[in-house]
Design a protein around this motif. Structure first.
Motif, PDB file in Angstrom:
ATOM      1  N   PRO A  35       0.811  -1.224   0.000  1.00 13.56           N
ATOM      2  CA  PRO A  35       0.000   0.000   0.000  1.00 13.56           C
ATOM      3  C   PRO A  35       0.843   1.272   0.000  1.00 13.56           C
ATOM      4  O   PRO A  35       0.488   2.248  -0.666  1.00 13.56           O
ATOM      5  N   GLU A  36       1.952   1.262   0.740  1.00 16.25           N
ATOM      6  CA  GLU A  36       2.802   2.449   0.802  1.00 16.25           C
ATOM      7  C   GLU A  36       3.369   2.786  -0.576  1.00 16.25           C
ATOM      8  O   GLU A  36       3.425   3.955  -0.978  1.00 16.25           O
ATOM      9  N   TYR A  37       3.776   1.747  -1.296  1.00 14.18           N
ATOM     10  CA  TYR A  37       4.310   1.947  -2.648  1.00 14.18           C
ATOM     11  C   TYR A  37       3.209   2.425  -3.599  1.00 14.18           C
ATOM     12  O   TYR A  37       3.412   3.351  -4.390  1.00 14.18           O
ATOM     13  N   LEU A  38       2.064   1.800  -3.533  1.00  9.99           N
ATOM     14  CA  LEU A  38       0.964   2.167  -4.424  1.00  9.99           C
ATOM     15  C   LEU A  38       0.532   3.619  -4.197  1.00  9.99           C
ATOM     16  O   LEU A  38       0.148   4.321  -5.141  1.00  9.99           O
ATOM     17  N   LYS A  39       0.620   4.061  -2.949  1.00 10.48           N
ATOM     18  CA  LYS A  39       0.300   5.455  -2.636  1.00 10.48           C
ATOM     19  C   LYS A  39       1.302   6.393  -3.301  1.00 10.48           C
ATOM     20  O   LYS A  39       0.930   7.419  -3.889  1.00 10.48           O
ATOM     21  N   ILE A  40       2.581   6.044  -3.248  1.00  8.37           N
ATOM     22  CA  ILE A  40       3.626   6.853  -3.896  1.00  8.37           C
ATOM     23  C   ILE A  40       3.400   6.889  -5.403  1.00  8.37           C
ATOM     24  O   ILE A  40       3.540   7.937  -6.053  1.00  8.37           O
ATOM     25  N   LYS A  41       3.005   5.748  -5.985  1.00  4.91           N
ATOM     26  CA  LYS A  41       2.817   5.668  -7.431  1.00  4.91           C
ATOM     27  C   LYS A  41       1.644   6.506  -7.932  1.00  4.91           C
ATOM     28  O   LYS A  41       1.535   6.770  -9.128  1.00  4.91           O
ATOM     29  N   GLU A  42       0.776   6.914  -7.025  1.00  7.10           N
ATOM     30  CA  GLU A  42      -0.330   7.786  -7.442  1.00  7.10           C
ATOM     31  C   GLU A  42       0.182   9.132  -7.938  1.00  7.10           C
ATOM     32  O   GLU A  42      -0.457   9.780  -8.774  1.00  7.10           O
ATOM     33  N   THR A  43       1.317   9.556  -7.427  1.00 10.61           N
ATOM     34  CA  THR A  43       1.845  10.885  -7.789  1.00 10.61           C
ATOM     35  C   THR A  43       3.262  10.838  -8.360  1.00 10.61           C
ATOM     36  O   THR A  43       3.785  11.863  -8.781  1.00 10.61           O
ATOM     37  N   HIS A  44       3.896   9.648  -8.376  1.00  9.65           N
ATOM     38  CA  HIS A  44       5.272   9.536  -8.849  1.00  9.65           C
ATOM     39  C   HIS A  44       5.392   8.398  -9.863  1.00  9.65           C
ATOM     40  O   HIS A  44       4.912   7.290  -9.615  1.00  9.65           O
ATOM     41  N   SER A  45       6.049   8.668 -10.972  1.00  8.76           N
ATOM     42  CA  SER A  45       6.336   7.624 -11.945  1.00  8.76           C
ATOM     43  C   SER A  45       7.587   6.854 -11.517  1.00  8.76           C
ATOM     44  O   SER A  45       8.295   7.267 -10.583  1.00  8.76           O
ATOM     45  N   LEU A  46       7.870   5.760 -12.196  1.00  7.49           N
ATOM     46  CA  LEU A  46       9.109   5.028 -11.940  1.00  7.49           C
ATOM     47  C   LEU A  46      10.302   5.954 -12.127  1.00  7.49           C
ATOM     48  O   LEU A  46      11.256   5.935 -11.342  1.00  7.49           O
ATOM     49  N   PHE A  47      10.258   6.772 -13.173  1.00  6.06           N
ATOM     50  CA  PHE A  47      11.330   7.743 -13.431  1.00  6.06           C
ATOM     51  C   PHE A  47      11.494   8.689 -12.240  1.00  6.06           C
ATOM     52  O   PHE A  47      12.621   8.946 -11.788  1.00  6.06           O
ATOM     53  N   ASP A  48      10.383   9.188 -11.717  1.00  2.71           N
ATOM     54  CA  ASP A  48      10.437  10.108 -10.570  1.00  2.71           C
ATOM     55  C   ASP A  48      11.092   9.440  -9.358  1.00  2.71           C
ATOM     56  O   ASP A  48      11.945  10.031  -8.689  1.00  2.71           O
ATOM     57  N   ILE A  49      10.674   8.214  -9.090  1.00  2.88           N
ATOM     58  CA  ILE A  49      11.180   7.513  -7.904  1.00  2.88           C
ATOM     59  C   ILE A  49      12.669   7.228  -8.037  1.00  2.88           C
ATOM     60  O   ILE A  49      13.451   7.484  -7.111  1.00  2.88           O
ATOM     61  N   THR A  50      13.070   6.708  -9.182  1.00  2.00           N
ATOM     62  CA  THR A  50      14.472   6.305  -9.332  1.00  2.00           C
ATOM     63  C   THR A  50      15.413   7.503  -9.393  1.00  2.00           C
ATOM     64  O   THR A  50      16.610   7.360  -9.129  1.00  2.00           O
ATOM     65  N   HIS A  51      14.906   8.664  -9.734  1.00  2.00           N
ATOM     66  CA  HIS A  51      15.751   9.862  -9.785  1.00  2.00           C
ATOM     67  C   HIS A  51      15.770  10.620  -8.454  1.00  2.00           C
ATOM     68  O   HIS A  51      16.394  11.672  -8.356  1.00  2.00           O
ATOM     69  N   ASP A  52      15.111  10.075  -7.452  1.00  2.00           N
ATOM     70  CA  ASP A  52      15.115  10.655  -6.112  1.00  2.00           C
ATOM     71  C   ASP A  52      15.730   9.617  -5.170  1.00  2.00           C
ATOM     72  O   ASP A  52      15.029   8.720  -4.685  1.00  2.00           O
ATOM     73  N   PRO A  53      17.043   9.680  -4.907  1.00  2.00           N
ATOM     74  CA  PRO A  53      17.706   8.633  -4.119  1.00  2.00           C
ATOM     75  C   PRO A  53      17.054   8.347  -2.777  1.00  2.00           C
ATOM     76  O   PRO A  53      16.947   7.180  -2.374  1.00  2.00           O
ATOM     77  N   GLU A  54      16.601   9.363  -2.074  1.00  2.00           N
ATOM     78  CA  GLU A  54      15.962   9.143  -0.771  1.00  2.00           C
ATOM     79  C   GLU A  54      14.680   8.325  -0.928  1.00  2.00           C
ATOM     80  O   GLU A  54      14.428   7.378  -0.183  1.00  2.00           O
ATOM     81  N   LEU A  55      13.861   8.718  -1.902  1.00  2.00           N
ATOM     82  CA  LEU A  55      12.602   8.012  -2.130  1.00  2.00           C
ATOM     83  C   LEU A  55      12.856   6.605  -2.660  1.00  2.00           C
ATOM     84  O   LEU A  55      12.194   5.639  -2.243  1.00  2.00           O
ATOM     85  N   CYS A  56      13.816   6.476  -3.563  1.00  2.00           N
ATOM     86  CA  CYS A  56      14.133   5.166  -4.137  1.00  2.00           C
ATOM     87  C   CYS A  56      14.660   4.218  -3.065  1.00  2.00           C
ATOM     88  O   CYS A  56      14.327   3.025  -3.048  1.00  2.00           O
TER      89      CYS A  56
END
Length: 351
Positions: A35-56
């Motif tokens: 659920p935590e990941y799915l919540k992040i994916k509502e506003t972040h693409s894979l590209f967004d996540i992988t380009h943010d080291p803290e979030l990734c």
């Protein structure tokens, strides 16, 4: 960078050393069902996540924190390095990678550029460094193997039959080998940079190579795979080969300079040992079983453990990736069962 591990069971199993319980991790374990990941994916693409080291790093750690897995696998995609060599790729939800400039000619192959990992994928390397200060289990990183990458690049996206790829391979062998050379160079640079940044194990995903015959594999694929494995081999960093539908390639893989061979559910551990594979094997529960009642999951898992625990050279995993319908609670319960059942077995063996 932290090098002290509270739990190095996974690395011991890669080396075939004695350990107290069977290590387990799950392919595609980061996200998918959480659920935590799915919540992040509502506003972040894979590209967004992988380009943010803290979030990734946070997403990568989620399964370790929630399931108590014995290794973490870096959250990213096998397509990650391709845009930097000139591949116009988009990861489409529900579809997968879509390539807008597919390879059709030798000229297209020659137009591919060269990866500069420290510049092009600095965000990936920074995430690895960050995770090494946060994890108490080994960090696995990965890359796509040349055939699997080439199949997307030639087909233009996912394929069920790989007709275009095989036709290109056989009708344009010079262009094919040049493509393998370029993708091999890219993979070596990419994997080497990840190891230098702190990755403690590497998995090469050759997801679709099982579509090839043994003869085609030996002629068109094996040379570049051997070169990659030989050039990235680093003391203390296990190399894992994994594919899907590859029982017929096991005799080839056992001779290659990898440390661990990933098995899908089509190849039993007994079959792998029967053909002389003495290396560590990883696998191989059919992920579909995870939708069955718990007694079925436990029975099938116990069968795999009973076979795998005949040697210290065994890591539990799925035969392919977790899919979205699997409940996180199931994976948590499965990990606990694997740890408890294997620990009891090993204590009995010591006694």
């Amino acid at each position: 960078m932290s090098t002290d591990l509270f739990n190095d069971t996974f690395l011991k199993a890669c080396r075939g050393e004695a350990h107290d319980h069977v290590p387990v991790w799950y392919m595609r374990q980061a996200g998918r069902t959480q659920p935590e990941y799915l919540k992040i994916k509502e506003t972040h693409s894979l590209f967004d996540i992988t380009h943010d080291p803290e979030l990734c790093a946070y997403v990568t750690k989620l399964p370790v924190d929630q399931y108590n897995n014995d290794a973490a696998i870096l959250y990213k995609d096998i397509m990650t390095p391709l845009p930097f060599i000139g591949v116009d790729v988009e990861i489409k939800s529900g579809v997968g990678p879509v390539i807008y400039n597919p390879i059709e000619t030798e000229k297209d192959v020659e137009a591919l550029g060269v990866l500069n990992p420290e510049k092009d994928v600095a965000h990936v390397l920074e995430t690895i460094k960050l995770l090494r200060t946060q994890l108490n289990v080994p960090l696995i990183s990965f890359g796509g193997a040349p055939f699997t990458l080439a199949s997307y690049m030639i087909e233009g996206g996912p394929s069920r039959n790989y007709h275009k790829t095989k036709a290109f391979m056989h009708s344009k062998p010079a262009a094919w080998h040049r493509l393998m050379e370029k993708l091999g160079d890219m993979t070596i640079a990419y994997i080497s940079a990840q190891i230098k940044a702190g990755s403690q194990a590497i998995q090469l995903f050759d997801s679709w190579v099982g579509t090839l015959s043994v003869a085609d594999y030996n002629q068109f694929i094996k040379p570049v795979m051997v070169r990659i494995l030989e050039e990235v081999k680093t003391d203390g960093v296990p190399l894992i080969l994994h594919g899907v539908g590859t029982p017929h390639l096991m005799k080839e893989w056992k001779e290659m300079p990898a440390d661990v061979i990933g098995l899908d559910w089509r190849t039993s551990i007994a079959d792998a040992r029967e053909i002389g594979i003495t290396k560590t094997v990883q696998g191989n529960l059919d992920p579909s079983i995870l939708l069955a009642p718990w007694d079925v999951i436990e029975r099938e898992t116990r069968n795999i453990l009973d076979e795998g625990m005949k040697s210290n050279h065994f890591i539990f995993n799925l035969g392919q990736g977790v899919f979205p319908e699997v409940k996180p609670a199931t994976l948590k319960r499965l990990t606990a069962f694997i740890h408890e059942y294997s620990a009891d077995y090993k204590r009995t063996q010591k006694g």
